[in-house]
Motif scaffolding. Sequence first.
Motif, PDB file in Angstrom:
ATOM      1  N   THR A 229      -3.008   2.608 -10.168  1.00 57.84           N
ATOM      2  CA  THR A 229      -2.930   3.558  -9.057  1.00 57.84           C
ATOM      3  C   THR A 229      -2.390   2.871  -7.814  1.00 57.84           C
ATOM      4  OG1 THR A 229      -4.803   4.851  -9.893  1.00 57.84           O
ATOM      5  CG2 THR A 229      -4.218   5.143  -7.580  1.00 57.84           C
ATOM      6  N   LEU A 230      -1.376   3.476  -7.217  1.00 58.79           N
ATOM      7  CA  LEU A 230      -0.853   3.003  -5.943  1.00 58.79           C
ATOM      8  C   LEU A 230      -1.378   3.914  -4.851  1.00 58.79           C
ATOM      9  CD1 LEU A 230       1.059   1.191  -4.269  1.00 58.79           C
ATOM     10  CD2 LEU A 230       2.858   2.880  -4.687  1.00 58.79           C
ATOM     11  N   THR A 231      -2.064   3.343  -3.857  1.00 61.62           N
ATOM     12  CA  THR A 231      -2.641   4.117  -2.765  1.00 61.62           C
ATOM     13  C   THR A 231      -1.837   3.883  -1.491  1.00 61.62           C
ATOM     14  OG1 THR A 231      -4.861   3.971  -3.720  1.00 61.62           O
ATOM     15  CG2 THR A 231      -4.703   4.538  -1.381  1.00 61.62           C
ATOM     16  N   VAL A 232      -1.336   4.974  -0.908  1.00 63.74           N
ATOM     17  CA  VAL A 232      -0.602   4.919   0.351  1.00 63.74           C
ATOM     18  C   VAL A 232      -1.511   5.535   1.415  1.00 63.74           C
ATOM     19  CG1 VAL A 232       1.486   5.555   1.587  1.00 63.74           C
ATOM     20  CG2 VAL A 232       1.579   5.148  -0.890  1.00 63.74           C
ATOM     21  N   ASP A 233      -2.106   4.690   2.226  1.00 62.22           N
ATOM     22  CA  ASP A 233      -3.054   5.133   3.246  1.00 62.22           C
ATOM     23  C   ASP A 233      -2.326   5.196   4.582  1.00 62.22           C
ATOM     24  OD1 ASP A 233      -5.170   5.609   4.956  1.00 62.22           O
ATOM     25  OD2 ASP A 233      -6.534   4.243   3.924  1.00 62.22           O
ATOM     26  N   THR A 234      -2.078   6.404   5.072  1.00 61.27           N
ATOM     27  CA  THR A 234      -1.287   6.572   6.293  1.00 61.27           C
ATOM     28  C   THR A 234      -2.143   6.573   7.554  1.00 61.27           C
ATOM     29  OG1 THR A 234      -1.392   8.999   6.386  1.00 61.27           O
ATOM     30  CG2 THR A 234       0.264   8.026   4.932  1.00 61.27           C
ATOM     31  N   ARG A 235      -3.464   6.485   7.440  1.00 60.33           N
ATOM     32  CA  ARG A 235      -4.351   6.623   8.603  1.00 60.33           C
ATOM     33  C   ARG A 235      -4.132   5.499   9.617  1.00 60.33           C
ATOM     34  NH1 ARG A 235     -10.049   6.628   5.865  1.00 60.33           N
ATOM     35  NH2 ARG A 235      -8.959   4.987   4.670  1.00 60.33           N
ATOM     36  N   PRO A 236      -4.132   5.819  10.915  1.00 65.37           N
ATOM     37  CA  PRO A 236      -4.019   4.780  11.949  1.00 65.37           C
ATOM     38  C   PRO A 236      -5.139   3.755  11.786  1.00 65.37           C
ATOM     39  CG  PRO A 236      -3.755   6.965  12.912  1.00 65.37           C
ATOM     40  CD  PRO A 236      -4.185   7.177  11.498  1.00 65.37           C
ATOM     41  N   GLY A 237      -4.773   2.498  11.905  1.00 60.33           N
ATOM     42  CA  GLY A 237      -5.740   1.432  11.699  1.00 60.33           C
ATOM     43  C   GLY A 237      -5.777   0.936  10.270  1.00 60.33           C
ATOM     44  N   TYR A 238      -5.149   1.676   9.359  1.00 65.17           N
ATOM     45  CA  TYR A 238      -5.075   1.270   7.955  1.00 65.17           C
ATOM     46  C   TYR A 238      -3.622   0.967   7.602  1.00 65.17           C
ATOM     47  CZ  TYR A 238      -9.850   2.998   7.620  1.00 65.17           C
ATOM     48  OH  TYR A 238     -11.199   3.208   7.814  1.00 65.17           O
ATOM     49  N   LYS A 239      -2.815   2.038   7.403  1.00 70.48           N
ATOM     50  CA  LYS A 239      -1.379   1.887   7.134  1.00 70.48           C
ATOM     51  C   LYS A 239      -1.135   0.846   6.046  1.00 70.48           C
ATOM     52  CE  LYS A 239      -0.056   4.749  10.423  1.00 70.48           C
ATOM     53  NZ  LYS A 239       0.485   6.069  10.113  1.00 70.48           N
ATOM     54  N   THR A 240      -1.655   1.109   4.858  1.00 69.22           N
ATOM     55  CA  THR A 240      -1.509   0.177   3.745  1.00 69.22           C
ATOM     56  C   THR A 240      -0.848   0.863   2.563  1.00 69.22           C
ATOM     57  OG1 THR A 240      -3.748   0.680   2.958  1.00 69.22           O
ATOM     58  CG2 THR A 240      -3.493  -1.212   4.431  1.00 69.22           C
ATOM     59  N   VAL A 241      -0.138   0.075   1.770  1.00 65.50           N
ATOM     60  CA  VAL A 241       0.472   0.542   0.534  1.00 65.50           C
ATOM     61  C   VAL A 241       0.099  -0.498  -0.520  1.00 65.50           C
ATOM     62  CG1 VAL A 241       2.600   1.270  -0.605  1.00 65.50           C
ATOM     63  CG2 VAL A 241       2.380   1.510   1.883  1.00 65.50           C
ATOM     64  N   ARG A 242      -0.945  -0.230  -1.274  1.00 60.93           N
ATOM     65  CA  ARG A 242      -1.509  -1.253  -2.159  1.00 60.93           C
ATOM     66  C   ARG A 242      -1.928  -0.637  -3.489  1.00 60.93           C
ATOM     67  NH1 ARG A 242      -2.961  -6.282  -0.951  1.00 60.93           N
ATOM     68  NH2 ARG A 242      -2.705  -5.824   1.278  1.00 60.93           N
ATOM     69  N   SER A 243      -1.694  -1.373  -4.568  1.00 64.05           N
ATOM     70  CA  SER A 243      -2.040  -0.886  -5.897  1.00 64.05           C
ATOM     71  C   SER A 243      -3.460  -1.296  -6.259  1.00 64.05           C
ATOM     72  CB  SER A 243      -1.069  -1.439  -6.940  1.00 64.05           C
ATOM     73  OG  SER A 243      -1.349  -2.806  -7.215  1.00 64.05           O
ATOM     74  N   SER A 244      -3.966  -0.682  -7.327  1.00 64.50           N
ATOM     75  CA  SER A 244      -5.311  -0.999  -7.788  1.00 64.50           C
ATOM     76  C   SER A 244      -5.411  -2.412  -8.332  1.00 64.50           C
ATOM     77  CB  SER A 244      -5.738   0.009  -8.862  1.00 64.50           C
ATOM     78  OG  SER A 244      -4.779   0.075  -9.911  1.00 64.50           O
ATOM     79  N   THR A 245      -4.279  -3.055  -8.577  1.00 65.20           N
ATOM     80  CA  THR A 245      -4.286  -4.457  -9.013  1.00 65.20           C
ATOM     81  C   THR A 245      -4.315  -5.426  -7.841  1.00 65.20           C
ATOM     82  OG1 THR A 245      -1.864  -4.585  -9.069  1.00 65.20           O
ATOM     83  CG2 THR A 245      -2.975  -3.813 -11.070  1.00 65.20           C
ATOM     84  N   GLY A 246      -4.216  -4.890  -6.620  1.00 63.63           N
ATOM     85  CA  GLY A 246      -4.233  -5.736  -5.426  1.00 63.63           C
ATOM     86  C   GLY A 246      -2.861  -6.057  -4.870  1.00 63.63           C
ATOM     87  N   LYS A 247      -1.794  -5.629  -5.535  1.00 65.28           N
ATOM     88  CA  LYS A 247      -0.448  -5.939  -5.059  1.00 65.28           C
ATOM     89  C   LYS A 247      -0.110  -5.129  -3.812  1.00 65.28           C
ATOM     90  CE  LYS A 247       4.457  -5.753  -6.265  1.00 65.28           C
ATOM     91  NZ  LYS A 247       5.472  -5.395  -7.296  1.00 65.28           N
ATOM     92  N   ASN A 248       0.502  -5.789  -2.830  1.00 63.76           N
ATOM     93  CA  ASN A 248       0.969  -5.140  -1.611  1.00 63.76           C
ATOM     94  C   ASN A 248       2.382  -4.611  -1.839  1.00 63.76           C
ATOM     95  OD1 ASN A 248       1.530  -4.307   0.984  1.00 63.76           O
ATOM     96  ND2 ASN A 248       1.776  -6.374   1.807  1.00 63.76           N
ATOM     97  N   PHE A 249       2.531  -3.280  -1.792  1.00 69.10           N
ATOM     98  CA  PHE A 249       3.827  -2.658  -2.045  1.00 69.10           C
ATOM     99  C   PHE A 249       4.625  -2.425  -0.764  1.00 69.10           C
ATOM    100  CE2 PHE A 249       2.544  -2.032  -6.319  1.00 69.10           C
ATOM    101  CZ  PHE A 249       3.643  -1.631  -7.057  1.00 69.10           C
ATOM    102  N   TRP A 250       4.084  -2.816   0.378  1.00 64.06           N
ATOM    103  CA  TRP A 250       4.809  -2.545   1.625  1.00 64.06           C
ATOM    104  C   TRP A 250       6.229  -3.131   1.613  1.00 64.06           C
ATOM    105  CZ3 TRP A 250       2.966   0.545   5.594  1.00 64.06           C
ATOM    106  CH2 TRP A 250       3.784   0.615   6.729  1.00 64.06           C
ATOM    107  N   PRO A 251       6.438  -4.376   1.156  1.00 65.10           N
ATOM    108  CA  PRO A 251       7.810  -4.912   1.138  1.00 65.10           C
ATOM    109  C   PRO A 251       8.736  -4.161   0.185  1.00 65.10           C
ATOM    110  CG  PRO A 251       6.181  -6.681   0.971  1.00 65.10           C
ATOM    111  CD  PRO A 251       5.455  -5.405   0.755  1.00 65.10           C
TER     112      PRO A 251
END
Length: 293
Positions: A229-251
């Motif tokens: 699962t890839l979670t895209v959290d758009t909330r201010p203070g979060y702004k993360t794009v991270r998979s359930s494996t821990g990988k950062n998808f922002w780049p």
Amino acid sequence: MGETISLTDFSGRAWPAIFLQDGAQGLDMPPMEVFSDTSPNLDGGSFRSTKAAAREIMLPLYLYGVDRRTLLRLKRNLTRTLNPKNGHCVLRFTEGDGTSRYITAYYKGGMEGKEGPDDAGFTWCRYGVQLTAFDPWFYGTNEVMAEWKTGAGKVFLKGPGKPFLPMEISRGTITSSGVPVSNPGDVECWPVWELVGPIRSFTISNENGQKFGVNKGDGTKDIIAGGETLTVDTRPGYKTVRSSTGKNFWPDLDKSPSLFSIPSGESKVSVKMNPGASSAALRLRMLPRYESY
């Protein structure tokens, strides 16, 4: 989870314990900051933008104990709960029909204490507790949720008679253009998107042209594996794009991504998603925000 203190419960051994008196302030429309430009050659000015400022709240509280020891215990419980060194406070308001909204705030002052005849006695005291809500909006307790799904090469939700977010499949790609989304809140809210693999590419956009997605390579390899699962959290203070494996998808996001908000009322989003060999899903979760409790 901290201690819960009711301010409207008039029952219990130490009746009525702590309760809210008349005169609370800062619980409706938050203060707004308005920005403008002026011209040396023209009268007045011109509106530029506006934003909600931090909300100041005052709660007139009355503490009553059956004896001195009870009163001191009530005061210590309250000071420990309000102390900002222990974290924030959550003010929750529940109507008679069960509707509940809450706001997060930090203690600012008001419990320094006075011992005058109008402020305290042997078994009672009163305070004007001052709080600051840096996020000035009230939140509902029920999330708005929706879901797109695929499976075995057929549409899970399709057609105007089906509930929310219909989906069409074209050349192996899920496309859902201009799907209505309803935000029951008073202002925009910031969604959390969850993409369940296998997915080879995706793009999510709104009516204003804001969009984000991951479209790498030739679209033949999964960027999100099955069961991941890839979670895209758009909330201010979060702004993360991270998979359930821990990988950062922002780049890996496409150029100039915009993790956009969902405006109040009815709006539309568009989804383009290329699933892998098996079923994939896209979920939307958002917590509505309100001007008042």
